[in-house]
Design a protein around this motif. Structure first.
Motif, PDB file in Angstrom:
ATOM      1  N   GLN A  15       0.668  -1.131   0.172  1.00  0.00           N
ATOM      2  CA  GLN A  15       0.086   0.415  -0.737  1.00  0.00           C
ATOM      3  C   GLN A  15       1.133   1.279   0.239  1.00  0.00           C
ATOM      4  O   GLN A  15       0.452   1.946  -0.911  1.00  0.00           O
ATOM      5  N   VAL A  16       1.752   1.205   0.524  1.00  0.00           N
ATOM      6  CA  VAL A  16       2.661   2.055   0.776  1.00  0.00           C
ATOM      7  C   VAL A  16       3.470   2.848  -0.410  1.00  0.00           C
ATOM      8  O   VAL A  16       3.636   4.110  -1.216  1.00  0.00           O
ATOM      9  N   ALA A  17       3.793   0.908  -0.773  1.00  0.00           N
ATOM     10  CA  ALA A  17       4.581   1.425  -2.352  1.00  0.00           C
ATOM     11  C   ALA A  17       3.484   1.823  -3.602  1.00  0.00           C
ATOM     12  O   ALA A  17       4.069   3.277  -4.066  1.00  0.00           O
ATOM     13  N   ASP A  18       2.638   2.049  -3.569  1.00  0.00           N
ATOM     14  CA  ASP A  18       1.664   2.195  -4.522  1.00  0.00           C
ATOM     15  C   ASP A  18       1.499   4.287  -4.676  1.00  0.00           C
ATOM     16  O   ASP A  18       1.821   4.305  -5.453  1.00  0.00           O
ATOM     17  N   LYS A  19       1.563   4.043  -3.351  1.00  0.00           N
ATOM     18  CA  LYS A  19       1.482   5.918  -3.192  1.00  0.00           C
ATOM     19  C   LYS A  19       2.849   6.015  -3.213  1.00  0.00           C
ATOM     20  O   LYS A  19       2.990   7.584  -3.136  1.00  0.00           O
ATOM     21  N   ASN A  20       3.995   5.171  -2.733  1.00  0.00           N
ATOM     22  CA  ASN A  20       5.360   6.567  -3.696  1.00  0.00           C
ATOM     23  C   ASN A  20       5.223   5.934  -5.103  1.00  0.00           C
ATOM     24  O   ASN A  20       5.887   7.347  -5.707  1.00  0.00           O
ATOM     25  N   ARG A  21       4.590   5.461  -5.815  1.00  0.00           N
ATOM     26  CA  ARG A  21       4.965   5.466  -7.455  1.00  0.00           C
ATOM     27  C   ARG A  21       4.398   6.116  -7.446  1.00  0.00           C
ATOM     28  O   ARG A  21       4.881   7.414  -9.006  1.00  0.00           O
ATOM     29  N   THR A  22       2.938   6.610  -7.015  1.00  0.00           N
ATOM     30  CA  THR A  22       2.260   7.854  -7.839  1.00  0.00           C
ATOM     31  C   THR A  22       2.897   8.973  -7.425  1.00  0.00           C
ATOM     32  O   THR A  22       2.947  10.027  -8.178  1.00  0.00           O
ATOM     33  N   ARG A  23       3.596   8.869  -6.039  1.00  0.00           N
ATOM     34  CA  ARG A  23       4.201  10.532  -5.999  1.00  0.00           C
ATOM     35  C   ARG A  23       5.510  10.505  -6.654  1.00  0.00           C
ATOM     36  O   ARG A  23       5.699  11.778  -6.873  1.00  0.00           O
ATOM     37  N   LEU A  24       5.769   9.436  -7.133  1.00  0.00           N
ATOM     38  CA  LEU A  24       7.278   9.962  -7.760  1.00  0.00           C
ATOM     39  C   LEU A  24       6.671  10.472  -9.322  1.00  0.00           C
ATOM     40  O   LEU A  24       7.577  10.217  -9.927  1.00  0.00           O
ATOM     41  N   GLY A  25       5.702   9.816 -10.404  1.00  0.00           N
ATOM     42  CA  GLY A  25       4.628   9.771 -11.330  1.00  0.00           C
ATOM     43  C   GLY A  25       5.674  10.241 -11.851  1.00  0.00           C
ATOM     44  O   GLY A  25       6.171   8.932 -13.054  1.00  0.00           O
ATOM     45  N   ARG A  26       6.298  11.095 -12.492  1.00  0.00           N
ATOM     46  CA  ARG A  26       6.981  10.906 -14.141  1.00  0.00           C
ATOM     47  C   ARG A  26       8.517  10.148 -14.607  1.00  0.00           C
ATOM     48  O   ARG A  26       9.506  10.765 -14.995  1.00  0.00           O
ATOM     49  N   VAL A  27       9.241  10.130 -13.317  1.00  0.00           N
ATOM     50  CA  VAL A  27      10.441  10.483 -12.135  1.00  0.00           C
ATOM     51  C   VAL A  27      10.434   8.768 -12.284  1.00  0.00           C
ATOM     52  O   VAL A  27       9.950   8.008 -12.301  1.00  0.00           O
ATOM     53  N   LEU A  28      11.315   8.389 -13.653  1.00  0.00           N
ATOM     54  CA  LEU A  28      12.087   6.630 -14.185  1.00  0.00           C
ATOM     55  C   LEU A  28      12.442   6.439 -12.419  1.00  0.00           C
ATOM     56  O   LEU A  28      13.727   6.666 -12.175  1.00  0.00           O
ATOM     57  N   THR A  29      12.122   5.472 -12.171  1.00  0.00           N
ATOM     58  CA  THR A  29      12.747   4.588 -10.763  1.00  0.00           C
ATOM     59  C   THR A  29      13.244   3.762 -10.421  1.00  0.00           C
ATOM     60  O   THR A  29      12.517   2.480 -10.672  1.00  0.00           O
ATOM     61  N   VAL A  30      14.513   3.576 -10.448  1.00  0.00           N
ATOM     62  CA  VAL A  30      14.887   2.061 -10.433  1.00  0.00           C
ATOM     63  C   VAL A  30      15.365   1.416  -9.315  1.00  0.00           C
ATOM     64  O   VAL A  30      16.289   2.484  -8.435  1.00  0.00           O
ATOM     65  N   ASN A  31      15.066   0.115  -9.639  1.00  0.00           N
ATOM     66  CA  ASN A  31      15.352  -0.226  -7.510  1.00  0.00           C
ATOM     67  C   ASN A  31      17.277  -1.379  -7.342  1.00  0.00           C
ATOM     68  O   ASN A  31      16.676  -2.320  -8.169  1.00  0.00           O
ATOM     69  N   LEU A  32      18.175  -0.801  -7.432  1.00  0.00           N
ATOM     70  CA  LEU A  32      19.277  -1.483  -7.685  1.00  0.00           C
ATOM     71  C   LEU A  32      19.659  -2.927  -6.867  1.00  0.00           C
ATOM     72  O   LEU A  32      19.427  -2.275  -5.654  1.00  0.00           O
ATOM     73  N   ILE A  33      19.714  -4.238  -6.584  1.00  0.00           N
ATOM     74  CA  ILE A  33      19.363  -5.195  -5.824  1.00  0.00           C
ATOM     75  C   ILE A  33      21.590  -5.525  -5.922  1.00  0.00           C
ATOM     76  O   ILE A  33      21.153  -6.567  -7.108  1.00  0.00           O
ATOM     77  N   SER A  34      21.671  -6.927  -5.120  1.00  0.00           N
ATOM     78  CA  SER A  34      22.470  -7.079  -4.868  1.00  0.00           C
ATOM     79  C   SER A  34      23.391  -7.761  -4.029  1.00  0.00           C
ATOM     80  O   SER A  34      22.746  -6.931  -2.994  1.00  0.00           O
ATOM     81  N   SER A  35      24.829  -8.651  -4.070  1.00  0.00           N
ATOM     82  CA  SER A  35      24.603  -8.965  -2.382  1.00  0.00           C
ATOM     83  C   SER A  35      25.665  -7.750  -2.130  1.00  0.00           C
ATOM     84  O   SER A  35      26.283  -6.660  -3.185  1.00  0.00           O
ATOM     85  N   PRO A  36      26.080  -8.262  -1.340  1.00  0.00           N
ATOM     86  CA  PRO A  36      27.856  -6.733  -0.664  1.00  0.00           C
ATOM     87  C   PRO A  36      28.787  -6.958  -1.846  1.00  0.00           C
ATOM     88  O   PRO A  36      29.538  -8.517  -2.212  1.00  0.00           O
ATOM     89  N   GLY A  37      29.312  -5.829  -2.261  1.00  0.00           N
ATOM     90  CA  GLY A  37      30.594  -5.905  -3.066  1.00  0.00           C
ATOM     91  C   GLY A  37      30.512  -6.542  -4.641  1.00  0.00           C
ATOM     92  O   GLY A  37      31.409  -6.723  -5.126  1.00  0.00           O
ATOM     93  N   ALA A  38      29.141  -6.128  -4.997  1.00  0.00           N
ATOM     94  CA  ALA A  38      28.836  -6.627  -6.309  1.00  0.00           C
ATOM     95  C   ALA A  38      29.345  -5.623  -7.399  1.00  0.00           C
ATOM     96  O   ALA A  38      29.227  -6.083  -8.644  1.00  0.00           O
ATOM     97  N   GLY A  39      29.248  -4.177  -6.869  1.00  0.00           N
ATOM     98  CA  GLY A  39      29.996  -3.436  -7.626  1.00  0.00           C
ATOM     99  C   GLY A  39      28.224  -2.721  -7.978  1.00  0.00           C
ATOM    100  O   GLY A  39      28.612  -1.751  -8.480  1.00  0.00           O
TER     101      GLY A  39
END
Length: 221
Positions: A15-39
């Motif tokens: 529910q909060v994520a959906d609100k964030n998405r609406t709030r970010l609007g036209r901003v391309l939002t990228v969530n970077l995920i990796s293990s520690p030290g991957a770069g």
């Protein structure tokens, strides 16, 4: 004794994520995920340096305790907010909501969220991003997609980083690529090196297209 089910926790997060998405609007939002030290941070540094004259960029840095990654990013002249989770192994949508209070999102084209180094928990939590991008390094070995399939299932892009180490390792690039695509056939896989810059032009091109697509969909939505 009260028991809180994980499903309820994830539902509240959504529910909060959906609100964030609406709030970010036209901003391309990228969530970077990796293990520690991957770069992740090194890739971000190169990406910002190349694209800073094209796109206004903000970064939310997730780490358990330190601010070192945020300090590295801030040198490049972009707006950075640090989140210290103090032991929590992932970012969640409520943390992002608080961070967004500190950023003028209307002045941005791209928002990068660098998640806590972990291949397990971050994949489960929607933060309000448009894309999850997984970073896998050659130095980690080639067994990560099969050992941690959820993150590769959720990621729309996978960056196989530290390609400059391929000649010195037994990392089977083609096997890993096929295993990633077997988990998610729609994933874009880019083989890159944050150290040498190899392969990053394809990543930059993908980002340019994603920004264009986001602006177009926002204009018609």
């Amino acid at each position: 004794m009260k028991v809180v089910m994980a499903r309820k926790l994830l539902s509240a997060n959504q529910q909060v994520a959906d609100k964030n998405r609406t709030r970010l609007g036209r901003v391309l939002t990228v969530n970077l995920i990796s293990s520690p030290g991957a770069g992740k941070t090194a890739i971000l540094e190169r990406t910002i340096a190349v694209l800073k004259d094209e796109f206004r960029t903000g970064v939310i840095e997730g780490d358990i305790y330190t601010t070192r990654d945020a300090e590295r990013i801030a040198v490049h002249g972009v707006e950075v907010v640090q989140i210290n989770t103090t032991g929590v192994c992932h970012l969640d949508a409520s943390m992002i909501a608080q961070a967004l209070d500190e950023i003028n999102t209307e002045a941005l084209d791209i928002m990068f969220i660098e998640n806590v180094g972990n291949l397990v928990c971050p994949a489960e939590f929607d933060l309000g991003e448009d894309y999850k991008v997984a970073v896998l390094s050659v130095a980690e070995g080639g067994d990560k997609p099969t050992k941690y399939p959820l993150v590769f299932q959720e990621a729309q892009v996978v960056l196989i980083n530290k390609s400059d180490l391929l000649p010195y390792s037994d990392f089977d690039l083609e096997m890993v690529r096929q295993e990633i695509l077997a988990i998610n056939s729609k994933t874009k896989v880019f083989v890159v090196s944050a150290k040498t810059g190899e392969g990053l032009e394809a990543w930059y091109a993908w980002l340019r297209d994603a920004v264009k697509e986001k602006k177009g969909s926002s204009a018609t939505g």
